[in-house]
Enzyme design. Structure first.
Site, PDB file in Angstrom:
ATOM      1  N   LYS A  20       0.853  -1.203   0.000  1.00  0.00           N
ATOM      2  CA  LYS A  20       0.000   0.000   0.000  1.00  0.00           C
ATOM      3  C   LYS A  20       0.881   1.242   0.000  1.00  0.00           C
ATOM      4  CE  LYS A  20       0.896   1.401   4.432  1.00  0.00           C
ATOM      5  NZ  LYS A  20       1.663   2.567   4.773  1.00  0.00           N
ATOM      6  N   PRO A 104      10.123  -3.903   0.101  1.00  0.00           N
ATOM      7  CA  PRO A 104      11.143  -3.488   1.073  1.00  0.00           C
ATOM      8  C   PRO A 104      10.713  -3.727   2.518  1.00  0.00           C
ATOM      9  CG  PRO A 104      10.091  -1.584   0.059  1.00  0.00           C
ATOM     10  CD  PRO A 104       9.567  -2.780  -0.657  1.00  0.00           C
ATOM     11  N   ASP A 146      -1.881  -0.755  10.709  1.00  0.00           N
ATOM     12  CA  ASP A 146      -2.204  -0.727   9.277  1.00  0.00           C
ATOM     13  C   ASP A 146      -2.335  -2.130   8.686  1.00  0.00           C
ATOM     14  OD1 ASP A 146       0.458  -1.256   9.209  1.00  0.00           O
ATOM     15  OD2 ASP A 146       1.030   0.438   7.936  1.00  0.00           O
TER      16      ASP A 146
HETATM   17  O1  C5P Z   1       0.212  -0.534  15.363  1.00  0.00           O
HETATM   18  P1  C5P Z   1       1.645  -0.753  15.038  1.00  0.00           P
HETATM   19  O2  C5P Z   1       2.211  -1.982  15.685  1.00  0.00           O
HETATM   20  O3  C5P Z   1       1.939  -0.714  13.591  1.00  0.00           O
HETATM   21  O4  C5P Z   1       2.407   0.482  15.662  1.00  0.00           O
HETATM   22  C1  C5P Z   1       3.783   0.466  15.905  1.00  0.00           C
HETATM   23  C2  C5P Z   1       4.125   1.647  16.791  1.00  0.00           C
HETATM   24  O5  C5P Z   1       3.965   2.863  16.055  1.00  0.00           O
HETATM   25  C3  C5P Z   1       3.262   1.805  18.024  1.00  0.00           C
HETATM   26  O6  C5P Z   1       3.749   1.074  19.111  1.00  0.00           O
HETATM   27  C4  C5P Z   1       3.334   3.300  18.280  1.00  0.00           C
HETATM   28  O7  C5P Z   1       4.557   3.610  18.915  1.00  0.00           O
HETATM   29  C5  C5P Z   1       3.414   3.871  16.883  1.00  0.00           C
HETATM   30  N1  C5P Z   1       2.100   4.290  16.379  1.00  0.00           N
HETATM   31  C6  C5P Z   1       1.528   5.459  16.845  1.00  0.00           C
HETATM   32  N2  C5P Z   1       0.322   5.871  16.358  1.00  0.00           N
HETATM   33  C7  C5P Z   1      -0.311   5.170  15.401  1.00  0.00           C
HETATM   34  C8  C5P Z   1       0.260   3.979  14.887  1.00  0.00           C
HETATM   35  C9  C5P Z   1       1.469   3.573  15.403  1.00  0.00           C
HETATM   36  O8  C5P Z   1       2.094   6.131  17.713  1.00  0.00           O
HETATM   37  N3  C5P Z   1      -1.473   5.621  14.932  1.00  0.00           N
END
Ligand code: C5P
Length: 334
Positions: A20, A104, A146
């Site tokens: 995406k 990637p 995501d």
């Molecule tokens: O949800 P995901 O595991 O992809 O998120 C990884 C990290 O990115 C989270 O632990 C957080 O630190 C940050 N994050 C965030 N706000 C979001 C998505 C992710 O702060 N909306």
């Protein structure tokens, strides 16, 4: 709890795990749970990894990937998803997952998230056990912010921490050049950098929320104007994709991560400039990077831009955006 055992013959299913891009991404205030409010438009691309899921009698989850940058332990998103699917479907089985990596790693194309959804789809077929749509969505959002978008595909609105997903009418197919400079950018680190910048600029929470509102207005202005030319009058011979791309620039949709990632990695800003100079109607960082993409109205200019970047030593390729029907028609057609 009733647990069924997988007694059937070993089953092997291959699933395409598409990439995406984010067309615009606005970061809102940091929430109490540590996540940030987001407002973004996701668009799937025709680039993909291939996930092969094999189930057989026995127990345990094994991950294999020839790319040394991909962890094959329980931190892998495919592993985490496989565990959740087994638990939710109450089935005991051995699960082997092979990741054929083309996308990637830590590139802003959502590859690890997409790999998790491909694992779920592959396991459902291999185990002949369908999960309820809401369970799919719940498991996906538990694996990552995501991940759920890949249960929809095509053009998707992302809200909340990015996990609240709404299918939108598909945008027309754009030609897209994806440049992936050899940098892995950590998303949590990019969010932390964003927080520092916001703290330094002393933006109040209200101003933070107002930024989100203004983005939603821009987005809906753009989406609402898609069958018109930039002057608001449909012009004969004006290509719909081209009109829509020019409208995108006019509404000023941006990815907030650029303001923290570009100063740290100026080479990425250069890639964006190169794409624009080579005729991209819209160019942007995807997610927190390092991918920078350009949207083009025709294949020729996209091909030229891709060649130009490659000649400058930047890994790049030309592809197209992928609409929802095509996404679902091809995901399981390996
Ligand atoms: O949800 P995901 O595991 O992809 O998120 C990884 C990290 O990115 C989270 O632990 C957080 O630190 C940050 N994050 C965030 N706000 C979001 C998505 C992710 O702060 N909306």
């Amino acid at each position: 709890m009733l647990i069924a055992e997988c007694y059937s013959f070993p089953m092997s299913i291959s699933v395409r795990s598409y990439a995406k891009i984010n067309i615009g991404l606005r970061i809102g205030p940091r929430r109490e749970d540590g996540f940030h409010e987001l407002y973004t438009l996701y668009q799937t691309l025709a680039l993909f990894d291939v996930i092969r899921v094999e189930t057989s009698r026995g127990l345990g989850i094994e991950i294999a990937c020839k790319d040394a940058r991909v962890p094959c332990d329980e931190t892998n998103t495919c592993y985490r998803m496989a565990e959740k699917v087994l638990r939710a479907s109450k089935i005991r089985s051995k699960v082997r997952i092979n990741i054929e990596k083309n996308l990637p790693v830590q590139g802003g194309l959502g590859a690890a998230s997409s790999n998790a959804v491909a694992t779920m789809l592959g396991m459902e077929r291999a185990l002949k056990k369908e999960l309820a749509p809401l369970d799919r969505l719940r498991l996906a959002s538990e694996v990552g912010s995501d991940v759920p978008l890949f249960l929809i595909g095509g053009t998707v609105l992302g809200l909340g921490r990015g996990e609240q997903v709404y299918p939108l009418e598909d945008l027309p197919n754009f030609h897209c050049v994806v440049a992936t400079p050899a940098l892995g950018i950590s998303t949590p680190a990019a969010f932390a950098e964003w927080d520092n910048t916001m703290a330094a600029s002393k933006l109040t929470p209200e101003q933070g929320s107002a930024r989100i509102d203004s983005f939603s207005h821009s987005l809906f202005e753009w989406l609402g104007s898609k069958s018109f030319s930039p002057t608001g009058v449909p012009r004969q011979g004006w290509d719909r994709a081209e009109a829509l791309l020019l409208g995108l620039v006019r509404t000023g949709m941006e990815n907030d991560f650029e303001s923290v990632v570009f100063p740290k990695y100026p080479a990425l800003r250069e890639v964006k400039r190169t794409l624009e100079k080579a005729g991209a109607k819209f160019a942007s960082l995807s997610g927190s990077g390092s991918t920078v993409y350009g949207l083009f109205a025709n294949r020729t200019s996209a091909g030229k831009a891709s060649k130009l970047l490659t000649s400058q030593g930047v890994r790049a390729c030309a592809t197209v955006t992928l609409q929802r029907a095509e996404y679902w028609k091809t995901a399981l057609s390996q």
